[in-house]
Design an enzyme around this catalytic site. Structure first.
Site, short mmCIF file in Angstrom:
data_model
loop_
_atom_site.label_atom_id
_atom_site.label_comp_id
_atom_site.label_asym_id
_atom_site.label_seq_id
_atom_site.Cartn_x
_atom_site.Cartn_y
_atom_site.Cartn_z
N TYR A 1 18.10 46.68 53.66
CA TYR A 1 17.75 47.66 52.62
C TYR A 1 18.69 48.86 52.64
O TYR A 1 18.25 50.01 52.62
CB TYR A 1 16.28 48.11 52.78
N TYR B 1 3.88 43.88 47.67
CA TYR B 1 5.00 43.52 48.54
C TYR B 1 4.46 42.70 49.69
O TYR B 1 3.61 43.16 50.45
CB TYR B 1 5.73 44.76 49.09
N ASP C 1 -3.25 40.41 53.22
CA ASP C 1 -2.00 40.72 53.93
C ASP C 1 -2.18 42.09 54.59
O ASP C 1 -2.02 43.12 53.96
CB ASP C 1 -0.84 40.72 52.93
N LYS D 1 3.77 43.45 62.23
CA LYS D 1 4.07 44.86 62.58
C LYS D 1 3.31 45.39 63.81
O LYS D 1 3.82 45.34 64.91
CB LYS D 1 3.86 45.74 61.36
C1 LIG Z 1 6.38 44.73 56.04
C2 LIG Z 1 5.44 43.90 55.29
C3 LIG Z 1 5.62 42.51 55.18
C4 LIG Z 1 6.81 41.81 55.73
O1 LIG Z 1 6.87 41.86 57.13
P1 LIG Z 1 8.26 41.59 57.85
O2 LIG Z 1 7.92 41.53 59.30
O3 LIG Z 1 9.14 42.77 57.52
O4 LIG Z 1 8.81 40.33 57.32
C5 LIG Z 1 4.66 41.79 54.50
N1 LIG Z 1 3.59 42.38 53.96
C6 LIG Z 1 3.38 43.71 54.05
C7 LIG Z 1 2.15 44.30 53.46
C8 LIG Z 1 4.31 44.52 54.70
O5 LIG Z 1 4.12 45.84 54.76
#
Ligand SMILES: *Cc1c(COP(=O)(O)O)cnc(C)c1O
Length: 431
Positions: free
Chosen positions: A21, A149, A237, A266
């Site tokens: 990015y 996202y 998610d 994360k």
């Molecule tokens: C960061 C993020 C992802 C992607 O995770 P990566 O480990 O960067 O591939 C997917 N969904 C959400 C809601 C995110 O914040």
């Protein structure tokens, strides 16, 4: 470290590296980070910067938490890695057991991978293949939300909002139906899609990359009810919201719903190691059981269930419980938000000052003529100005936000808020 060494590192980076990015033609030199502890990043020239965005929403308890470091150290000396097809190990099983104790009810299975995008890919593939196994192969269209996202791989891009990140790939993405985060629009789309709908995917309570867009608990509950009514699975998610960011361990828990599938990454390892997990109910797992070997879930990664990642994930879960990480994040968010509300009351440059747990955000009204949105030219100037003031921020276009780790002290919270307020004043100067 001398400045000479520092210059060296940036020059070597510039010669060979390609950053995520990052527009290399225009962006400032990368920060040479020498070390980190708690909420502080130490640069090679000795400067200290407050990590007010948890290193891309990952760092949970703070950098270098002793219990997490110890867990990684112990594990790497015991079992560094082993393939996960046809083997198992204590860290993988213990972390799965630990997760299933704390996630919303009904989730019973854990599938590991190593990043959030992949956790989403796995969820989509599990749902799709489950429909095939249960005689409804026409169900292949996922419903997702405007601004969504879910990651950068092809499947996760397909259920994300293409503008602005994914436009070149749009013609190559599988079909998904995107609707506003609004109950009536969702109902209408589900009616239209009928038995072509595979499921719904969303980021519960906070849409991160969309600009920290927040939903009500009632909206999340409505979405759950609609999925039940239409007999389709709900994928949550929680890659960003998971592990306390919303002030509860999980956003779904805060909204008192259970998703059919839960995606975690994360904060799963306290933000210290690449690991992710896709959790499902037994219904999906059972749909793959067969004498027919072609009905297995043919998906896996080299580093699936890496023992170091699982060990540190388990340690992080213990720290969450012992240190009440969700409660700490809630306090941090409320301290920052209160200071912002005081310092920015009636400021015409600020719209929609908001908070959910440890996340405080606002929309900046850009100075005359400047555009809004992720590519707003406001962003690089704000980032640089924050850095000069000792705080690492990465505004999402004209959305200024803080999402610091649980190690952040009251003084650091006040400093973050102070700098955010100064950034708002800077916009006035540019106007
Ligand atoms: C960061 C993020 C992802 C992607 O995770 P990566 O480990 O960067 O591939 C997917 N969904 C959400 C809601 C995110 O914040």
């Amino acid at each position: 470290m001398t400045n000479e060494r520092q210059g060296d590192l940036v020059a070597r980076d510039r010669a060979h590296l390609w950053h995520p990015y990052t527009q290399h033609a225009t962006e400032a030199a990368p920060l040479p980070v020498a070390s980190a502890s708690g909420s502080i990043l130490r640069l090679e020239d000795g400067r200290e910067v407050i990590d007010a965005i948890s290193s891309w929403w990952a760092t949970l308890h703070g950098h270098g938490h002793p219990q997490l470091v110890a867990a990684m150290r112990n594990q790497v000396e015991t079992l560094d890695h082993v393939l996960f097809a046809g083997t198992t190990h204590e860290p993988a099983v213990a972390l799965a057991e630990g997760l299933l104790e704390v996630v919303p009810a009904g989730l019973t299975r854990v599938f590991y991978s190593d990043n959030g995008s992949t956790a989403v890919e796995v969820a989509l593939k599990m749902v799709r293949q489950t429909w095939c196994h249960s005689g409804e192969p026409q169900r292949r269209i996922f419903l997702c939300l405007d601004g969504a996202y879910h990651g950068d791989t092809f499947g996760s891009m397909a259920v994300g909002d293409p503008d602005p990140f994914f436009l070149p790939f749009e013609p190559m993405l599988f079909e998904a139906r995107r609707v506003p985060a609004q109950a009536e629009a969702i109902h209408q789309a589900l009616e239209e899609l009928g038995d072509r709908c595979a499921g719904v995917i969303f980021e519960p309570l906070v849409q991160g990359a969309a600009g920290m867009q927040m939903q009500t608990v009632a909206f999340v509950q409505e979405l759950r009810e609609q999925c039940d009514r239409f007999g389709i699975p709900l994928i949550a998610d929680e890659v960003m919201t998971g592990f306390g960011r919303t002030g509860s361990l999980f956003a779904c828990g805060k909204a008192e719903i259970s998703p059919d599938i839960l995606c975690l990454a994360k904060g799963l390892t306290g933000g210290s190691f690449p690991l992710s997990a896709t959790l499902t109910s037994e219904r999906f797992f059972n749909a793959f059981l067969s004498e027919d070997r072609t009905r297995a879930f043919f998906h896996g990664h080299t580093f699936t269930a890496n023992p170091i990642g699982c060990a540190v994930g388990l340690a992080s879960l213990e720290v969450c419980r012992r240190e009440d990480t969700p409660g700490r994040l809630e306090n941090i968010g409320s301290t920052i938000h209160a200071s912002l509300a005081r310092g920015l009351a009636n400021n015409p440059r600020v719209e929609n000052l908001r908070r959910m747990g440890g996340i405080a955000a606002m929309d900046l009204v850009p100075p005359g003529g400047m555009e809004r949105g992720y590519l707003s030219s406001l962003q690089p100037a704000l980032r640089a100005a924050a850095l000069e003031r000792g705080v690492l921020l990465r505004p999402l276009g004209n959305v200024l936000y803080a999402l610091p780790p649980a190690s952040t002290t009251v003084d650091q919270c006040e400093r973050i808020a102070e700098v955010m307020i100064e950034l708002v004043a800077l916009c006035d100067e540019k106007a």
